[in-house]
Write a protein that holds these residues in place. Structure first.
Motif, short mmCIF file in Angstrom:
data_model
loop_
_atom_site.label_atom_id
_atom_site.label_comp_id
_atom_site.label_asym_id
_atom_site.label_seq_id
_atom_site.Cartn_x
_atom_site.Cartn_y
_atom_site.Cartn_z
N ARG A 35 68.25 61.79 45.18
CA ARG A 35 68.73 62.37 43.92
C ARG A 35 70.02 63.14 44.14
O ARG A 35 70.93 63.12 43.31
N ALA A 36 70.10 63.83 45.27
CA ALA A 36 71.30 64.62 45.57
C ALA A 36 72.50 63.74 45.86
O ALA A 36 73.63 64.06 45.47
N GLN A 37 72.26 62.62 46.56
CA GLN A 37 73.33 61.69 46.92
C GLN A 37 72.87 60.26 46.63
O GLN A 37 72.50 59.52 47.55
N PRO A 38 72.90 59.85 45.38
CA PRO A 38 72.43 58.50 45.05
C PRO A 38 73.31 57.44 45.71
O PRO A 38 74.53 57.56 45.72
N PRO A 39 72.70 56.42 46.28
CA PRO A 39 73.49 55.32 46.86
C PRO A 39 74.20 54.55 45.75
O PRO A 39 73.69 54.42 44.64
N ARG A 40 75.38 54.03 46.08
CA ARG A 40 76.11 53.23 45.09
C ARG A 40 75.50 51.84 44.95
O ARG A 40 75.69 51.17 43.93
N ALA A 41 74.76 51.40 45.95
CA ALA A 41 74.07 50.12 45.92
C ALA A 41 73.04 50.11 47.04
O ALA A 41 73.06 50.97 47.94
N VAL A 42 72.15 49.14 46.98
CA VAL A 42 71.09 49.00 47.99
C VAL A 42 71.14 47.59 48.56
O VAL A 42 71.28 46.62 47.81
N MET A 43 71.03 47.49 49.87
CA MET A 43 70.90 46.19 50.54
C MET A 43 69.48 46.06 51.06
O MET A 43 68.99 46.94 51.76
N MET A 44 68.81 44.95 50.75
CA MET A 44 67.47 44.68 51.24
C MET A 44 67.56 43.75 52.45
O MET A 44 68.25 42.72 52.40
N LEU A 90 72.56 52.26 50.66
CA LEU A 90 71.27 52.40 51.33
C LEU A 90 70.81 51.02 51.75
O LEU A 90 70.75 50.10 50.94
N ALA A 91 70.51 50.84 53.03
CA ALA A 91 69.95 49.59 53.53
C ALA A 91 68.46 49.81 53.78
O ALA A 91 68.08 50.67 54.57
N ILE A 92 67.63 49.05 53.08
CA ILE A 92 66.17 49.14 53.23
C ILE A 92 65.70 47.93 54.01
O ILE A 92 65.82 46.78 53.54
N CYS A 93 65.17 48.16 55.20
CA CYS A 93 64.66 47.09 56.07
C CYS A 93 63.14 47.08 55.97
O CYS A 93 62.50 48.13 56.14
N ILE A 94 62.56 45.92 55.74
CA ILE A 94 61.11 45.79 55.62
C ILE A 94 60.62 44.84 56.71
O ILE A 94 61.12 43.73 56.85
N SER A 95 59.63 45.29 57.49
CA SER A 95 59.09 44.46 58.56
C SER A 95 57.72 44.96 58.94
O SER A 95 57.49 46.17 59.01
N LYS A 111 74.14 50.02 59.71
CA LYS A 111 74.39 51.42 60.08
C LYS A 111 75.83 51.60 60.55
O LYS A 111 76.51 52.56 60.16
N ALA A 112 76.32 50.66 61.36
CA ALA A 112 77.70 50.73 61.83
C ALA A 112 78.69 50.60 60.67
O ALA A 112 79.79 51.16 60.73
N GLY A 113 78.27 49.91 59.61
CA GLY A 113 79.13 49.73 58.45
C GLY A 113 79.10 50.88 57.48
O GLY A 113 79.77 50.83 56.44
N GLY A 114 78.31 51.92 57.79
CA GLY A 114 78.31 53.12 56.96
C GLY A 114 77.09 53.31 56.09
O GLY A 114 77.01 54.31 55.36
N ALA A 115 76.12 52.39 56.13
CA ALA A 115 74.93 52.52 55.29
C ALA A 115 73.93 53.50 55.89
O ALA A 115 73.86 53.67 57.11
N ARG A 116 73.16 54.12 55.04
CA ARG A 116 71.97 54.85 55.47
C ARG A 116 70.85 53.83 55.60
O ARG A 116 70.58 53.07 54.65
N VAL A 117 70.20 53.77 56.75
CA VAL A 117 69.20 52.74 57.02
C VAL A 117 67.80 53.34 56.93
O VAL A 117 67.47 54.29 57.64
N VAL A 131 66.18 52.15 65.34
CA VAL A 131 67.53 52.04 64.79
C VAL A 131 67.70 52.86 63.52
O VAL A 131 68.77 53.43 63.27
N ALA A 132 66.65 52.94 62.71
CA ALA A 132 66.76 53.49 61.36
C ALA A 132 67.06 54.99 61.34
O ALA A 132 66.68 55.73 62.25
N ASP A 133 67.75 55.41 60.28
CA ASP A 133 67.95 56.84 60.03
C ASP A 133 66.67 57.49 59.53
O ASP A 133 66.39 58.66 59.83
N ASP A 134 65.91 56.74 58.74
CA ASP A 134 64.64 57.23 58.19
C ASP A 134 63.60 56.13 58.32
O ASP A 134 63.93 54.94 58.20
N VAL A 135 62.35 56.52 58.54
CA VAL A 135 61.25 55.57 58.65
C VAL A 135 60.17 55.95 57.65
O VAL A 135 59.75 57.11 57.58
N LEU A 136 59.76 54.97 56.84
CA LEU A 136 58.64 55.14 55.92
C LEU A 136 57.52 54.22 56.41
O LEU A 136 57.56 53.01 56.17
N PRO A 137 56.54 54.76 57.13
CA PRO A 137 55.50 53.90 57.71
C PRO A 137 54.65 53.23 56.64
O PRO A 137 54.34 53.83 55.60
#
Length: 328
Positions: A35-44, A90-95, A111-117, A131-137
């Motif tokens: 909410r404080a810093q909304p991403p301009r787009a999301v990559m899945m 924001l890059a959301i990786c699902i695995s 991440k190297a391209g500037g996304a929050r992962v 690798v990720a900046d944040d992990v949601l188990p």
């Protein structure tokens, strides 16, 4: 003795309860930051079943958050070695495993391209989580059947939880808390064996969120029953593929009772009028519209396992498949 697939599907309400409990603090933190810093787009980022969860995420995030969502092509990183400019995204990786080299490479490049992962992963000790900046188990626990069930639904629940926290949506957060009990109380649906006996091909039609899970349904019909099943948006199906109906096509109707229901029903009626054999699979119960796809998938997995057993197939180990697929 019941199959692994049946037992793991039965664990879904417990998995959801555990995930909601253990992820509460993390989600509160992530929601406040988004909410404080909304991403301009999301990559899945994902493959197979996880990629299908990404299609659900596209509809969910674009409808509820108004942020555009795109699907990554992992080969851009792992094969072509390209780093995209993803500042402010924001890059959301699902695995489930977090081990596939191309998914890890895409996360590293994002991440190297500037996304929050952000990684939605069942194995929190995996390379992807590192690798990720944040992990949601996902908190799905061990999943031994080759065909993913509870890990896919855990991914959908994690995505809804993330969006509910991001938007501070009290109604959706309350609906999530009620979901495990509702899933336990929802009567199982069943396909008629006659609809699938000797069936070699079919299509699965849905609209919006229904189309998102139709892709997973079609994959599981391939994996578990060896049926050549293809998923289409019911709107897209009318733009060419509808000619297949002339061959007495079987159509699985994935119906969600949400804003797109009337449009989808009209398109199904059109297909039926052209001669298709319609197999209904409809959301049941008074669930929040964004949670209906989750309930429908649990019911689908239950019915699919029963069909496999009735046909003498092993739902736990489809031929030619393995649990962890590592592509490059």
């Amino acid at each position: 003795m019941s199959s692994l697939m049946a037992r793991e599907t039965a664990e879904i309400p417990t998995v959801i309860r555990q995930q909601l409990t253990h992820n509460a603090a993390c989600l509160q933190h992530l929601g406040a930051e988004l909410r404080a810093q909304p991403p301009r787009a999301v990559m899945m980022i994902g493959r197979g079943t996880s990629d299908h969860a990404g299609v659900f995420a596209k509809y969910l995030i674009e409808v509820e958050c108004g942020v555009p969502v795109m699907a990554a092509a992992p080969s851009i990183a792992s094969v072509y070695g390209q780093t995209l400019r993803l500042d402010g995204m924001l890059a959301i990786c699902i695995s489930q495993s977090g081990k596939s080299p191309d998914i890890v490479a895409q996360a590293e490049r994002a991440k190297a391209g500037g996304a929050r992962v952000l990684a939605l992963v069942n194995n929190v000790d995996s390379p992807l989580a590192a690798v990720a900046d944040d992990v949601l188990p996902l908190h799905a626990g061990p999943e031994l059947a080759v065909a993913a069930t509870k890990s896919y639904i855990a991914s959908l629940v994690a995505l809804v939880s993330l969006v509910a926290a991001w938007q501070d949506n009290a109604d959706l957060q309350q609906a999530l808390q009620e979901l495990p009990q509702q899933l336990q109380n929802t009567p199982a649906q069943a396909f008629a064996l006659a609809d699938f006996q000797q069936l070699k091909q079919c299509v699965v039609l849905g609209r919006g969120f229904g189309y998102a899970i139709a892709r997973e349904m079609a994959l599981k019909l391939k994996e578990v029953l060896s049926i050549q099943a293809e998923a289409f948006s019911s709107a897209e199906f009318l733009h060419g593929p509808v000619t297949l109906v002339e061959q007495h096509l079987t159509v699985v109707n994935c119906q969600i009772d949400d804003e797109g229901a009337a449009y989808h029903q009209a398109q199904i009626a059109d297909v039926a009028a052209r001669g298709a054999h319609i197999v209904p699979f409809l959301a049941a119960g008074a669930l929040h519209p964004r949670l209906q796809p989750i309930a429908l998938m649990q019911q689908f997995y239950q019915a699919l396992e029963q069909l496999a057993v009735q046909q003498g197939l092993n739902p736990d180990a489809p031929p030619g498949l393995k649990k962890v697929t590592e592509t490059r």
